[in-house]
Design a protein around this motif. Structure first.
Motif, PDB file in Angstrom:
ATOM      1  N   LEU B  36       0.924  -1.160  -0.011  1.00 29.16           N
ATOM      2  CA  LEU B  36      -0.091  -0.042  -0.035  1.00 29.16           C
ATOM      3  C   LEU B  36       0.711   1.351   0.195  1.00 29.16           C
ATOM      4  O   LEU B  36       0.535   2.062  -0.766  1.00 29.16           O
ATOM      5  CB  LEU B  36      -0.972  -0.138   1.329  1.00 29.16           C
ATOM      6  N   THR B  39       2.184   1.993  -3.426  1.00 24.26           N
ATOM      7  CA  THR B  39       1.245   2.280  -4.181  1.00 24.26           C
ATOM      8  C   THR B  39       1.212   3.955  -4.153  1.00 24.26           C
ATOM      9  O   THR B  39       1.280   4.739  -5.011  1.00 24.26           O
ATOM     10  CB  THR B  39       0.035   1.529  -4.272  1.00 24.26           C
ATOM     11  N   THR B  42       4.140   5.725  -5.504  1.00 27.99           N
ATOM     12  CA  THR B  42       4.137   5.699  -7.038  1.00 27.99           C
ATOM     13  C   THR B  42       3.465   6.490  -7.557  1.00 27.99           C
ATOM     14  O   THR B  42       3.656   7.406  -8.504  1.00 27.99           O
ATOM     15  CB  THR B  42       4.164   4.261  -7.564  1.00 27.99           C
ATOM     16  N   VAL B  43       2.177   6.693  -6.896  1.00 21.23           N
ATOM     17  CA  VAL B  43       1.559   7.692  -7.374  1.00 21.23           C
ATOM     18  C   VAL B  43       1.835   9.308  -7.039  1.00 21.23           C
ATOM     19  O   VAL B  43       2.028  10.129  -7.879  1.00 21.23           O
ATOM     20  CB  VAL B  43      -0.003   7.530  -6.892  1.00 21.23           C
ATOM     21  N   SER B  46       4.770  10.425  -9.542  1.00 22.64           N
ATOM     22  CA  SER B  46       4.399  10.488 -10.972  1.00 22.64           C
ATOM     23  C   SER B  46       4.003  12.220 -11.018  1.00 22.64           C
ATOM     24  O   SER B  46       4.218  12.702 -11.973  1.00 22.64           O
ATOM     25  CB  SER B  46       3.229   9.684 -11.321  1.00 22.64           C
ATOM     26  N   TYR B  47       3.711  12.680  -9.888  1.00 24.97           N
ATOM     27  CA  TYR B  47       3.269  14.164 -10.022  1.00 24.97           C
ATOM     28  C   TYR B  47       4.797  15.113  -9.891  1.00 24.97           C
ATOM     29  O   TYR B  47       4.686  16.119 -10.041  1.00 24.97           O
ATOM     30  CB  TYR B  47       2.403  14.705  -8.670  1.00 24.97           C
ATOM     31  N   VAL B  48       5.717  14.463  -9.481  1.00 28.77           N
ATOM     32  CA  VAL B  48       7.123  15.066  -9.317  1.00 28.77           C
ATOM     33  C   VAL B  48       7.826  14.910 -10.331  1.00 28.77           C
ATOM     34  O   VAL B  48       7.826  13.924 -11.055  1.00 28.77           O
ATOM     35  CB  VAL B  48       7.820  14.517  -8.249  1.00 28.77           C
ATOM     36  N   ASN B  49       8.543  16.298 -10.948  1.00 29.96           N
ATOM     37  CA  ASN B  49       9.231  16.027 -12.216  1.00 29.96           C
ATOM     38  C   ASN B  49      10.722  15.300 -11.994  1.00 29.96           C
ATOM     39  O   ASN B  49      11.512  16.158 -11.418  1.00 29.96           O
ATOM     40  CB  ASN B  49       9.115  17.563 -12.699  1.00 29.96           C
ATOM     41  N   LEU B  50      10.755  14.104 -12.336  1.00 28.53           N
ATOM     42  CA  LEU B  50      12.065  13.561 -12.092  1.00 28.53           C
ATOM     43  C   LEU B  50      12.912  13.722 -13.265  1.00 28.53           C
ATOM     44  O   LEU B  50      13.921  12.799 -13.625  1.00 28.53           O
ATOM     45  CB  LEU B  50      12.048  12.342 -11.521  1.00 28.53           C
ATOM     46  N   ASN B  54      11.492   9.351 -13.985  1.00 26.11           N
ATOM     47  CA  ASN B  54      10.143   8.973 -13.793  1.00 26.11           C
ATOM     48  C   ASN B  54       9.897   7.629 -13.885  1.00 26.11           C
ATOM     49  O   ASN B  54       9.398   6.855 -13.234  1.00 26.11           O
ATOM     50  CB  ASN B  54       9.176   9.854 -14.660  1.00 26.11           C
ATOM     51  N   PRO B  55       9.943   7.169 -15.286  1.00 29.98           N
ATOM     52  CA  PRO B  55       9.706   5.798 -15.798  1.00 29.98           C
ATOM     53  C   PRO B  55      10.619   4.754 -14.950  1.00 29.98           C
ATOM     54  O   PRO B  55       9.825   3.661 -14.470  1.00 29.98           O
ATOM     55  CB  PRO B  55       9.812   5.695 -17.187  1.00 29.98           C
ATOM     56  N   LEU B  59       8.817   2.033 -12.573  1.00 30.99           N
ATOM     57  CA  LEU B  59       9.101   0.561 -12.932  1.00 30.99           C
ATOM     58  C   LEU B  59       9.959  -0.239 -11.625  1.00 30.99           C
ATOM     59  O   LEU B  59       9.641  -1.153 -11.335  1.00 30.99           O
ATOM     60  CB  LEU B  59      10.098   0.427 -14.214  1.00 30.99           C
ATOM     61  N   ALA B  62       7.413  -0.707  -8.955  1.00 27.15           N
ATOM     62  CA  ALA B  62       6.401  -1.877  -9.273  1.00 27.15           C
ATOM     63  C   ALA B  62       6.934  -3.218  -9.261  1.00 27.15           C
ATOM     64  O   ALA B  62       6.557  -4.257  -8.739  1.00 27.15           O
ATOM     65  CB  ALA B  62       5.895  -1.750 -10.993  1.00 27.15           C
ATOM     66  N   CYS B  63       8.464  -3.378  -9.813  1.00 24.61           N
ATOM     67  CA  CYS B  63       9.084  -4.288  -9.767  1.00 24.61           C
ATOM     68  C   CYS B  63       9.326  -4.970  -8.090  1.00 24.61           C
ATOM     69  O   CYS B  63       9.122  -6.245  -7.953  1.00 24.61           O
ATOM     70  CB  CYS B  63      10.470  -4.392 -10.328  1.00 24.61           C
ATOM     71  N   LYS B  65       7.325  -3.979  -5.678  1.00 22.74           N
ATOM     72  CA  LYS B  65       6.018  -4.568  -5.031  1.00 22.74           C
ATOM     73  C   LYS B  65       5.851  -6.061  -5.547  1.00 22.74           C
ATOM     74  O   LYS B  65       5.336  -7.089  -4.953  1.00 22.74           O
ATOM     75  CB  LYS B  65       4.886  -3.812  -5.590  1.00 22.74           C
TER      76      LYS B  65
END
Lengths: 555, 113, 258
Positions: B36, B39, B42-43, B46-50, B54-55, B59, B62-63, B65
């Motif tokens: 949790l 999650t 990761t949300v 995605s709002y932060v400019n890296l 970012n991808p 990833l 996600a990996c 998790k």
């Protein structure tokens, strides 16, 4: 030609087929259609694939008939496209892929490892039903207009430019794929989990190793074909754009997904045949296979490397130059394990006591013809020469040498080798040797001219060709006629042998392997009790010791 | 039975006690919370400019998790070597498919020699 | 290579066929199939078979992931704009639902192993509810897409991408208008969206259906007498479907929100 034979049959005046065996255990259609017995399922498969083989063969006959003359005069060019497409689809998906695994593999893997059945008998039966459903759907496709894209369904032709039964055929292939996946899955679980005590990995017959490697390919490769077909179906029905350049899609993506399966598919087809050859070459040289470990590992190596080379089917399709380089180099690598096998089989022959029964004739045919086919594969893997030879008859000759001269001969070797075990009867030796020789002659006459045609530039999948190619095409068609006779004969005499063949007894070839230590035909449960394996594979001295105290079990 | 190897063959379960390790609910709860949190991160990320990361971050999370689910929820950590090998083989083949196909696309722009 | 031994270890038995494996006595529990020697062998084999099936699923989805990665690389701006059409709250809630359902499924397996029938039924019901909830939200999302003509095919509309001011989601995300050819490529994004989430949803539907069957059987006590393999193996399937979503969520929803 040696007049020696290793065949050792029981005294025919007193011998009987054992009363209790897997064939006689239960009667009635339902006992076959609802069976869980791997041996019965193998027989069901044997009958079905023979049926589809002859349909595919008839289509091949039509192809060769058309190509007797340079003009497209026997049938319209569109019809010709349909004929060669269905020939490819039926031969590959409905004959070659299931040939040895679903018949001989299903029948003998449990027996060779000392188990009573495969791990998942119901999945095994499901696999056959899926195969039949797919086959019937494929026949339906043929009868309602056929499909003309070639067995490779290349996009955007298959998605945008033809009005034929692409979708139905795609569904048929999808279903057949699942049949294959379930067979492979079953084999992997069985070989890992159901070996008898003492049956370590390195005591397994090489037939089992070959099927293990092929099963890995089936399980990991076939799903990618499935998704490729799904995408083609979606593209055709909904116009989603995944392979459509006007919407930004890439047709080459289909080919990547398609060949990711279809190259391992050729190893799925050949590895089980190589497994048969290991068994026959050992038996008919009375010698253990030379370099057991090398042959075992080379099977797995072929499976692993086979996943790395698929784009050698796409050299002229638009992949990057750097991809061409990498895939070409890797293709050189994948040829090595196959060559290792040929060398090891040759060294098995060296100083062996060779006899020339029918399975051995087919085995010799395999070794010569597969070697030629494999070597021409190296020419094709070299991207420079491939640019000239691809999409010509050189390719057609190459894959027919490995698949027909190789795999089909191995299949026939296996069917003849294990026929006495499966049926309790021997086939008639003289006519079967004749059929093997006829097949060999017919094969060479059919396909060797095609190598020349290819280098001269005759394209494949064309109903008409320049007149200067006619003479070689006529040779090829003549050979095909002879080949047809050679394939028809086994059907006839094997059927004849079911009633009139000599009683085979347990071990007519005096072969090693657990399956030869039981009655012919075997009991439904294979072994009354699970045996213990206490000797190495191909141990002929152990076999000599057994004969001293042999007790023949009759039901 | 002098020719039968004494070494226990771990593929044949009748030759030894099948390890049946029951994973405790506490571990499951810990993993649930980790998933949790992952999650949420990761949300948020995605709002932060890296930039280019970012991808990569998405990833990577996600990996992680997925690895937690495989190891703990699917019991691979407590499973046999064969199970671990099987998972590895699947991931390896997947990477070959994706990697070598993408390699073609990425190198098309490299042009001629 | 093997040394050749001249001793026949089965010296008091005539043919190897009659040899008996030590320790392989037939303990025939009612659910043990006859071709297995022990129930442990059966459980091991079926568990391994389920893992192999999951391998085929990895490769099946692999084709779609390959397509996704290629087209995202080629048409990044289109993918960004198109992904802004998806709702992060809905997608996020779905992710939470699935993760929790994985937890309840794992707890279900634990309950079966501990032979707690009530707990098992509760866990399975919770998993069922969470899974159905996921599918419900998915239906809502799909409905939104259909309304806005974002389904690839004949009725596909480029309006949201050519004129972002006309579209609420695009306004919120502060999208710029895409040039026409890049706008066309949003159709590929949506094809991948529907194909991947659709394939995933199909697997969820099958899972939910099997769950319903399992709840009935669990209530009848089938899984709490020591025979837990069905629940265990289904759990593996369910976790796998969860893992696919764990990747789908960031790849489809969270491409770029800044």
């Amino acid at each position: 030609m040696s007049t020696d034979t290793i065949v050792s049959l029981p005294d025919q005046s007193t011998a009987r087929v054992p009363k209790v065996n897997f064939l006689s255990k239960e009667n009635g259609l339902l006992s076959w259609l609802l069976t869980g017995d791997h041996k019965r399922i193998a027989i069901l498969y044997l009958i079905s694939i023979t049926f589809f083989f002859f349909i595919g063969g008839a289509l091949a006959g039509l192809i060769r008939l058309e190509l007797l003359t340079p003009q497209s005069d026997l049938m319209a060019t569109d019809t010709y496209n349909k004929v060669f497409t269905m020939h490819g689809i039926i031969m590959i998906f409905f004959f070659l892929v299931p040939s040895v695994p679903a018949t001989l593999g299903n029948f003998f893997i449990p027996m060779m490892i000392g188990a009573k059945d495969l791990a998942l008998p119901k999945i095994n039966l499901l696999s056959w039903y899926l195969y039949m459903a797919a086959g019937i759907l494929a026949l339906y496709t043929m009868m309602t207009g056929g499909v003309d894209t070639g067995w490779t369904f290349t996009t955007p032709l298959s998605t945008h430019y033809v009005n034929t039964n692409v979708l139905t055929t795609g569904v048929a292939v999808f279903i057949a794929g699942f049949s294959s996946i379930f067979t492979g899955l079953n084999f992997i679980v069985t070989i890992h989990k159901m070996r008898a005590p003492g049956m370590t990995w390195f005591r397994l017959p090489l037939f089992v190793w070959a099927h293990y490697a092929a099963s890995i390919l089936m399980v990991l490769g076939t799903p990618v074909l499935a998704i490729a077909i799904v995408l083609v179906a979606l593209e055709r029905t909904m116009g989603i754009g995944v392979f459509d350049p006007t919407k930004g899609g890439d047709p080459i993506l289909f080919q990547h997904l398609f060949w990711f399966y279809s190259h391992p598919a050729v190893y799925i087809m050949i590895l089980p045949g190589m497994g048969v050859i290991s068994e026959t070459i050992s038996t008919f040289s009375r010698k253990r296979v030379f370099g057991y470990t090398a042959v075992a590992f080379s099977s797995v190596a072929i499976a692993v490397f086979g996943f790395f080379v698929w784009a050698h089917h796409m050299f002229i399709m638009g992949i990057s130059n750097y991809s061409m380089l990498v895939f070409s180099l890797l293709t050189m690598l994948v040829a090595v394990p196959s060559a290792i096998k040929i060398f090891n089989w040759a060294f098995t022959l060296y100083k062996g006591s060779i006899t020339f029964e029918t399975p051995m004739l087919y085995t010799f045919g395999f070794m010569g013809l597969f070697t030629i086919g494999g070597l021409t594969g190296v020419f094709l893997g070299t991207s420079g020469t491939d640019i000239h030879l691809t999409e010509t008859y050189f390719i057609v000759a190459h894959f027919h040498f490995v698949m027909v001269g190789g795999m089909l001969m191995a299949f026939l070797a296996g069917v003849h080798f294990w026929w006495p075990k499966m049926t309790g009867r021997m086939y008639p030796e003289k006519i079967s040797q004749l059929a093997a020789v006829v097949t060999f002659i017919g094969f060479n006459l059919t396909f060797f001219p095609q190598f020349i045609l290819g280098t001269l530039g005759m394209p494949r999948r064309y109903a008409s060709y320049p007149a200067e190619f006619q003479i070689l095409n006529v040779f090829s068609t003549a050979g095909a006629t002879i080949l047809g006779v050679g394939y028809l004969l086994p059907v006839l005499y094997l059927t004849w042998s079911l009633k009139y063949g000599a009683i085979a007894g347990n071990n007519p070839w005096q072969a090693t392997g657990l399956e030869w230590q039981t009655q012919s035909p075997p009991l439904t449960e294979n072994f009354p009790e699970i045996p213990i394996m206490d000797h190495e594979a191909y141990d002929y001295e152990w076999l000599d010791g057994q004969k001293e105290k042999e007790v023949v079990i009759v039901g | 039975m002098s020719n039968v190897p004494d070494k226990v063959d771990h593929d044949l379960p009748e030759q030894h006690e099948r390890e049946h390790h029951i994973v405790s609910p506490k571990i499951y709860l810990t993993i649930l919370i980790a998933l949790l949190v992952g999650t949420a991160v990761t949300v948020w990320a995605s709002y932060v400019n890296l930039g280019i990361f970012n991808p990569v971050v998405a990833l990577a999370i996600a990996c992680t998790k997925a690895t937690l689910v495989v190891l703990y929820f699917m019991h691979v950590k407590y499973g046999t070597k064969l199970t671990k090998l099987t998972v590895g083989a699947g991931i390896f083949t997947f990477l070959i498919l994706v990697g070598m196909t993408l390699a073609d696309y990425f190198t098309r722009a490299w042009g001629r020699w | 290579m093997a040394r050749k031994k001249k001793r026949w270890s089965l010296s008091d038995r005539p043919v190897i066929v009659t040899g008996v494996a030590e320790g392989a006595h037939h303990e025939h529990l009612p659910y043990q199939r006859h071709h297995f020697e022990t129930i442990a062998q059966q459980n091991d084999a079926t568990n391994f078979a389920m893992w192999l099936f999951l391998l085929t699923e990895i490769m099946f989805f692999g084709g779609l992931f390959t397509a996704y990665l290629i087209y995202r690389n080629w048409y990044y701006p289109a993918f960004v704009s198109a992904s802004h059409q998806l709702s992060i709250p809905l997608g996020g809630v779905n992710t939470l639902l699935l993760i929790c359902s994985s937890f309840t499924m794992a707890m279900g397996v634990w309950s079966a192993e501990m032979k707690k029938k009530g707990a098992l039924v509760l866990c399975l019901i919770l998993t069922f509810i969470l899974g159905t909830g996921f599918l419900g939200i998915k239906t809502v999302e799909y409905g939104e897409k259909i309304e806005k003509h974002h389904v690839p095919g004949i009725h596909y509309s480029l309006n949201s991408f050519l004129y972002p001011d006309s579209d609420e989601a695009a306004r919120v995300a502060k999208d710029h208008a895409l040039p026409l050819d890049m706008a066309r490529h949003t159709e590929i994004y949506f094809f991948l969206y529907f194909a991947m989430t659709g394939m995933h949803a199909l697997h969820m539907i099958i899972g939910v259906a099997i769950l319903a069957f399992m709840i009935a059987r669990a209530q009848a006590g089938a899984y709490t007498t020591g025979h837990v393999t069905f629940v265990e193996n289904f759990g593996l399937y369910w976790h796998f479907v969860d893992i696919v979503w764990i990747f789908l969520f960031p790849l489809l929803y969270l491409i770029s929100r800044h």
